[in-house]
Motif scaffolding. Structure first.
Motif, short mmCIF file in Angstrom:
data_model
loop_
_atom_site.label_atom_id
_atom_site.label_comp_id
_atom_site.label_asym_id
_atom_site.label_seq_id
_atom_site.Cartn_x
_atom_site.Cartn_y
_atom_site.Cartn_z
N MET A 262 0.88 -1.17 -0.05
CA MET A 262 0.04 -0.12 0.06
C MET A 262 0.91 1.33 -0.07
N PRO A 263 0.51 2.47 -0.71
CA PRO A 263 0.88 3.66 -0.56
C PRO A 263 0.41 4.28 0.78
N LEU A 264 1.13 5.51 1.22
CA LEU A 264 0.81 6.07 2.26
C LEU A 264 -0.95 6.52 2.45
N SER A 265 -1.30 7.16 1.22
CA SER A 265 -2.72 7.28 1.00
C SER A 265 -3.63 6.25 1.68
N VAL A 266 -3.35 4.94 1.22
CA VAL A 266 -4.13 4.02 1.56
C VAL A 266 -3.94 3.52 2.75
N GLY A 267 -2.86 3.45 3.45
CA GLY A 267 -2.16 2.86 4.66
C GLY A 267 -2.94 3.87 5.84
N ILE A 268 -2.97 5.18 5.67
CA ILE A 268 -3.47 5.94 6.53
C ILE A 268 -4.93 5.84 6.63
N ALA A 269 -5.70 5.48 5.39
CA ALA A 269 -7.07 5.44 5.49
C ALA A 269 -7.40 4.26 6.06
N THR A 270 -6.78 3.13 5.65
CA THR A 270 -7.15 1.78 6.58
C THR A 270 -6.95 1.68 7.84
N PHE A 271 -6.03 2.50 8.30
CA PHE A 271 -5.67 2.58 9.53
C PHE A 271 -6.82 3.13 10.38
N ALA A 272 -7.51 3.93 10.01
CA ALA A 272 -8.82 4.50 10.65
C ALA A 272 -9.84 3.68 10.90
N GLY A 273 -10.00 2.45 10.23
CA GLY A 273 -11.22 1.80 10.37
C GLY A 273 -10.70 0.17 10.84
N ARG A 274 -9.70 0.20 11.41
CA ARG A 274 -9.20 -1.43 11.94
C ARG A 274 -9.62 -1.62 13.14
N THR A 275 -9.34 -0.65 14.13
CA THR A 275 -9.85 -0.83 15.53
C THR A 275 -10.26 0.56 16.26
N ALA A 276 -10.26 0.82 17.30
CA ALA A 276 -10.71 2.27 17.87
C ALA A 276 -9.67 3.09 17.39
N THR A 277 -10.24 4.18 16.50
CA THR A 277 -9.06 5.09 15.89
C THR A 277 -8.61 5.91 16.85
N ASP A 278 -6.99 5.89 16.65
CA ASP A 278 -6.20 6.73 17.12
C ASP A 278 -6.03 8.01 16.36
N TYR A 279 -6.85 9.03 16.71
CA TYR A 279 -6.78 10.24 15.86
C TYR A 279 -5.64 11.07 15.97
N SER A 280 -4.92 11.18 16.91
CA SER A 280 -3.74 11.82 17.31
C SER A 280 -2.78 11.14 16.45
N VAL A 281 -2.44 9.97 16.48
CA VAL A 281 -1.44 8.95 15.43
C VAL A 281 -1.73 9.25 14.26
N MET A 282 -3.03 9.17 13.77
CA MET A 282 -3.32 9.34 12.63
C MET A 282 -3.03 10.69 11.97
N MET A 283 -3.33 11.68 12.83
CA MET A 283 -2.88 12.92 12.20
C MET A 283 -1.38 13.39 12.24
N ALA A 284 -0.59 12.74 13.01
CA ALA A 284 0.90 12.89 12.88
C ALA A 284 1.20 11.90 11.73
N ALA A 285 0.50 11.04 11.53
CA ALA A 285 0.98 10.28 10.03
C ALA A 285 0.61 11.23 8.78
N SER A 286 -0.45 11.87 9.02
CA SER A 286 -0.63 12.57 7.94
C SER A 286 0.03 13.93 7.68
N VAL A 287 0.61 14.62 8.92
CA VAL A 287 1.46 15.61 8.85
C VAL A 287 2.83 14.97 8.14
N MET A 288 3.16 14.16 8.33
CA MET A 288 4.44 13.54 8.08
C MET A 288 4.19 13.00 6.50
N ALA A 289 3.09 12.75 6.00
CA ALA A 289 2.87 12.28 4.45
C ALA A 289 2.54 13.59 3.72
#
Length: 315
Positions: A262-289
């Motif tokens: 997966m590229p980053l766009s798909v990896g971050i999108a699928t991370f949001a729906g696997r378990t209870a979403t950790d929005y802070s980590v997802m936002m950090a990954a989005s900033v780095m992307a």
């Protein structure tokens, strides 16, 4: 020597002109006094420019706010992000969120896939679009107008229409879960072809004629003369392709299901729906992307504007 004849003014013409000028001055004076009497004041150019700057600043704030809010959320805890009423600033910046990205997401692997896909698509479009644009602009062959119309008609068709045929082709080539399966459908662009064609139309034909007199064939003219002159247009095509490829989500989401492919766009999108979403980590990954593409655009924005200005207004 005889002097040139000078036409004498008609009798009464001088007095008539003076009278007209006086009447005009009187009319402008009366109109100005009436304008001021009504409370109207002339608007200076500086005031008009000030309002333009105010509107642009307001628009700039609306555009920049999502990025700033994303950065702030990446430094919050998950509780602060979901709190009601909302928290607009973290009590203590959580820099550890960026370290957790590498623990919960295969960030470096997906970052490498994104870079590979972006480079392959960009190089492919620069080569194919520049060659196609030069052919449509300078070469004469049967059906050129019809073929150009077919290419440009792709811009009017939503990309979702041909997702299924593309998937069947990629599956038939056994390219699912591979970078080439993501790259191939986007290696050519109708928009890039049109952009390059518009640029080549504006290049003087005398350059080609001089090269032909020196014995150059069409490919040599394209490669040694036309292509070096098209750097502004190539820069515009490159940066638009990079932005589109880096942010592409739908097609990579269809052809990849494993984290390693997966590229980053798909990896971050699928991370949001696997378990209870950790929005802070997802936002950090989005900033780095977002950071690499944002830096690239800031460095090349002048070339992009120059390229679009040279190509979009000709032909």
């Amino acid at each position: 020597m005889s002097k040139p004849l000078e036409s004498a003014p008609l009798p009464g013409a001088t007095g008539l002109t003076t009278t007209a000028q006086a009447a005009a001055e009187k009319h402008s004076t009366v109109s100005g006094s009436r304008w001021k009497a009504r409370g109207h004041k002339p608007v200076s150019p500086k005031q008009n420019h000030a309002w333009v700057h105010v509107v642009l600043c307001i628009g700039g704030v609306f555009m920049v706010f999502p990025f700033v809010w994303q950065l702030i959320m990446s430094l919050m805890t998950n509780f602060e992000i979901q709190s009601v009423p909302p928290t607009f600033w973290p009590a203590e910046p959580q820099w550890g969120n960026y370290a957790e990205v590498f623990e919960k997401i295969p960030f470096l692997r997906q970052f490498g896939v994104s870079i590979l896909i972006t480079v392959l698509r960009t190089v492919g479009q620069l080569i194919l679009c520049s060659m196609a644009g030069y052919a449509f602009a300078r070469m004469h062959f049967t059906g050129r107008g019809l073929l150009l119309g077919i290419v440009l008609s792709i811009l009017m068709v939503p990309s979702q229409v041909y997702l299924l045929p593309q998937y069947e082709i990629i599956m038939g080539l056994n390219l699912l879960e591979t970078p080439w399966g993501i790259v191939l459908p986007g290696i050519f662009s109708a928009f890039g072809t049109f952009l390059m064609r518009q640029f080549f139309i504006g290049v003087p034909k005398e350059l080609e004629e001089s090269a032909r007199l020196d014995g150059a064939n069409p490919f040599q003219i394209f490669w040694k003369i036309m292509l070096p002159l098209s750097k502004p247009a190539l820069s515009a095509v490159a940066i638009t392709t990079v932005l589109w490829s880096w942010n592409d989500l739908l097609w990579p989401l269809i052809v990849t299901t494993q984290d390693a492919s997966m590229p980053l766009s798909v990896g971050i999108a699928t991370f949001a729906g696997r378990t209870a979403t950790d929005y802070s980590v997802m936002m950090a990954a989005s900033v780095m992307a977002v950071a690499p593409v944002l830096i690239l655009f800031i460095l090349l924005q002048r070339r992009v504007i120059e390229g679009l200005a040279h190509t979009g207004l000709k032909g």
